[in-house]
Design an enzyme around this catalytic site. Structure first.
Site, PDB file in Angstrom:
ATOM      1  N   LYS A  33     -21.384 -14.671  30.779  1.00 53.43           N
ATOM      2  CA  LYS A  33     -20.672 -15.957  30.771  1.00 53.43           C
ATOM      3  C   LYS A  33     -20.287 -16.325  29.340  1.00 53.43           C
ATOM      4  O   LYS A  33     -20.810 -15.737  28.382  1.00 53.43           O
ATOM      5  CB  LYS A  33     -21.569 -17.036  31.383  1.00 53.43           C
ATOM      6  CG  LYS A  33     -22.840 -17.299  30.582  1.00 53.43           C
ATOM      7  CD  LYS A  33     -23.833 -18.154  31.369  1.00 53.43           C
ATOM      8  CE  LYS A  33     -25.093 -18.378  30.541  1.00 53.43           C
ATOM      9  NZ  LYS A  33     -26.189 -18.924  31.363  1.00 53.43           N
ATOM     10  N   ARG A 128     -30.763 -28.652  38.042  1.00 53.73           N
ATOM     11  CA  ARG A 128     -29.468 -28.434  37.408  1.00 53.73           C
ATOM     12  C   ARG A 128     -28.466 -28.001  38.470  1.00 53.73           C
ATOM     13  O   ARG A 128     -27.514 -28.711  38.757  1.00 53.73           O
ATOM     14  CB  ARG A 128     -29.625 -27.372  36.304  1.00 53.73           C
ATOM     15  CG  ARG A 128     -28.442 -27.266  35.400  1.00 53.73           C
ATOM     16  CD  ARG A 128     -28.685 -26.303  34.249  1.00 53.73           C
ATOM     17  NE  ARG A 128     -28.742 -24.898  34.681  1.00 53.73           N
ATOM     18  CZ  ARG A 128     -28.686 -23.869  33.842  1.00 53.73           C
ATOM     19  NH1 ARG A 128     -28.582 -24.078  32.534  1.00 53.73           N
ATOM     20  NH2 ARG A 128     -28.752 -22.638  34.284  1.00 53.73           N
ATOM     21  N   TYR A 242     -17.666 -30.745  -1.565  1.00 53.85           N
ATOM     22  CA  TYR A 242     -17.432 -32.134  -1.159  1.00 53.85           C
ATOM     23  C   TYR A 242     -18.671 -33.006  -1.389  1.00 53.85           C
ATOM     24  O   TYR A 242     -19.809 -32.566  -1.175  1.00 53.85           O
ATOM     25  CB  TYR A 242     -17.085 -32.194   0.331  1.00 53.85           C
ATOM     26  CG  TYR A 242     -15.671 -31.763   0.661  1.00 53.85           C
ATOM     27  CD1 TYR A 242     -14.574 -32.431   0.116  1.00 53.85           C
ATOM     28  CD2 TYR A 242     -15.438 -30.702   1.515  1.00 53.85           C
ATOM     29  CE1 TYR A 242     -13.277 -32.049   0.439  1.00 53.85           C
ATOM     30  CE2 TYR A 242     -14.144 -30.309   1.842  1.00 53.85           C
ATOM     31  CZ  TYR A 242     -13.069 -30.983   1.297  1.00 53.85           C
ATOM     32  OH  TYR A 242     -11.798 -30.603   1.616  1.00 53.85           O
ATOM     33  N   MET A 290     -14.157 -26.531   5.737  1.00 47.48           N
ATOM     34  CA  MET A 290     -13.530 -25.967   6.928  1.00 47.48           C
ATOM     35  C   MET A 290     -13.361 -24.452   6.809  1.00 47.48           C
ATOM     36  O   MET A 290     -13.631 -23.708   7.756  1.00 47.48           O
ATOM     37  CB  MET A 290     -12.170 -26.632   7.161  1.00 47.48           C
ATOM     38  CG  MET A 290     -11.524 -26.247   8.473  1.00 47.48           C
ATOM     39  SD  MET A 290      -9.920 -27.022   8.708  1.00 47.48           S
ATOM     40  CE  MET A 290     -10.364 -28.740   8.864  1.00 47.48           C
TER      41      MET A 290
HETATM   42  C1  LIG Z   1     -27.367 -18.090  31.236  1.00 48.08           C
HETATM   43  C2  LIG Z   1     -28.112 -17.708  32.457  1.00 48.08           C
HETATM   44  C3  LIG Z   1     -28.901 -16.553  32.490  1.00 48.08           C
HETATM   45  C4  LIG Z   1     -29.180 -15.719  31.260  1.00 48.08           C
HETATM   46  O1  LIG Z   1     -30.180 -16.362  30.487  1.00 48.08           O
HETATM   47  P1  LIG Z   1     -30.750 -15.740  29.131  1.00 48.08           P
HETATM   48  O2  LIG Z   1     -31.784 -16.716  28.716  1.00 48.08           O
HETATM   49  O3  LIG Z   1     -29.607 -15.677  28.178  1.00 48.08           O
HETATM   50  O4  LIG Z   1     -31.278 -14.387  29.455  1.00 48.08           O
HETATM   51  C5  LIG Z   1     -29.461 -16.173  33.694  1.00 48.08           C
HETATM   52  N1  LIG Z   1     -29.271 -16.919  34.814  1.00 48.08           N
HETATM   53  C6  LIG Z   1     -28.536 -18.058  34.818  1.00 48.08           C
HETATM   54  C7  LIG Z   1     -28.389 -18.826  36.083  1.00 48.08           C
HETATM   55  C8  LIG Z   1     -27.953 -18.491  33.647  1.00 48.08           C
HETATM   56  O5  LIG Z   1     -27.251 -19.635  33.639  1.00 48.08           O
END
Ligand SMILES: *Cc1c(COP(=O)(O)O)cnc(C)c1O
Length: 345
Positions: A33, A128, A242, A290
């Site tokens: 992701k 969640r 800055y 920046m």
């Molecule tokens: C992001 C995520 C993972 C991976 O988690 P890590 O801590 O990066 O290994 C696994 N399952 C779900 C549902 C996630 O959102």
């Protein structure tokens, strides 16, 4: 080279995935992701597929579309946010499998795409995503009649081995899935490392593949080198950058780097972290601009051509600690302006 160079070692990344896979008998999936935690989902996904990964997880349908285009037919791509309104065509055209999180999502899915594969997420305490025990009890029979591809839940505290919530979630997940003939998945990287009891049928490693310390044996994956544009001498009492946020206390040599907060180098690292010139740490002095960063190279004894923020001396977690955040955010903040180099894969 006038921009910073982000080097992504795909051989190290796939070696980390293989090492996590070898920790148990479950099939290791791969969580890619957020553009593979900022490292490039297409390149990372193809390298993992070549290394044997067959099951991928992304957050949203659009990420799944891009990943399918990179991987082609074959691998299973799960969408963790489930079936959102308006996504039916993308899910169907690109053969993506939503993980349904609620009764609403289940109704939407069964109406829009009857017969299209899906998974389910159960909430075992994180609050969640996923169905809570009461909701699950109500939809269980309908859901199971359709043959879900996978049932998952997610651990809230997997990185903390002593946290009682881990075993609470484990036993609730077991209760909610007792007697079901369906692949189960609970463990992120922390869960894989915690204990085999958390592995079930499919694991979901993310950060451990990318070199995070949750997986202590992980090889580092990213290097970030920033070129030096200019070096100058600064007398005691003179300021750098800055707001005069750093003032020299001794005759100092300052290098100005080509990179800044527009590249995702968190501004709060000013006066709080170091970069490395070969084996010498050089403190970041003053505010991060920046596009520019000042570093104190006085103790180095020569003017370097480039310095590293991320590399063998300092990984994402050390920088995360200095910024008051976590390695995940250091990775996902990495900017778009870098020259990106991929090794191996
Ligand atoms: C992001 C995520 C993972 C991976 O988690 P890590 O801590 O990066 O290994 C696994 N399952 C779900 C549902 C996630 O959102």
């Amino acid at each position: 080279m006038s921009t910073a160079t982000l080097t992504i070692d795909l051989s190290a990344l796939t070696a980390n995935w293989s090492a996590l896979a070898a920790m148990g008998r479950a099939e290791a999936g791969a969580v890619v992701k957020a553009d593979a935690y900022g490292l490039g989902a297409a390149r990372v996904g193809r390298a993992l597929a070549k290394a044997g990964a067959r099951t991928f997880f992304v957050a949203v349908t659009e990420e799944g579309v891009a990943l399918r285009q990179a991987l082609g037919d074959g691998p299973v791509i799960y969408i963790l946010s489930g079936h959102m309104a308006g996504d039916a065509d993308m899910l169907s055209d690109m053969d993506l499998t939503p993980i349904l999180n609620s009764l609403d999502q289940m109704i939407r899915h069964l109406e829009a795409l009857p017969g299209h594969p899906f998974g389910l997420q159960l909430d075992t305490g994180m609050n969640r995503l996923g169905m809570e025990p009461s909701e699950w009890a109500a939809v269980r029979d309908i859901a199971l009649a359709q043959g879900p591809q996978i049932i998952i839940s997610h651990l809230a505290c997997a990185e903390d081995r002593d946290e009682a919530m881990n075993t609470d979630q484990l036993s609730l997940f077991r209760q909610m899935t007792a007697g079901l003939d369906c692949p189960l998945s609970l463990a992120n990287t922390g869960g894989i490392v915690l204990d085999r009891a958390y592995h079930f049928d499919v694991t979901r490693p993310g950060i451990g593949m990318y070199g995070g310390r949750t997986f202590p044996q992980a090889q580092p994956v990213v290097t970030l080198d920033m070129p030096v544009i200019q070096c100058r001498d600064v007398a005691p009492g003179e300021a750098v950058g800055y707001s005069r946020a750093w003032i020299a206390e001794r005759p100092s040599r300052i290098a100005t780097l080509s990179a800044g907060y527009a590249d995702g180098i968190l501004r709060c690292l000013g006066n709080r972290a170091a970069v490395w010139a070969e084996d010498t740490p050089c403190p970041i002095v003053g505010r991060i601009s920046m596009d520019l960063i000042g570093v104190d190279i006085t103790d180095l004894g020569h003017d370097p051509k480039s310095v590293a923020l991320l590399g063998p001396h300092q990984g994402i977690d050390v920088v995360g600690d200095a910024a008051g955040t976590i390695g995940y955010e250091i990775l996902t903040s990495l900017g778009a302006r870098y020259t990106r180099r991929y090794l191996g894969g």
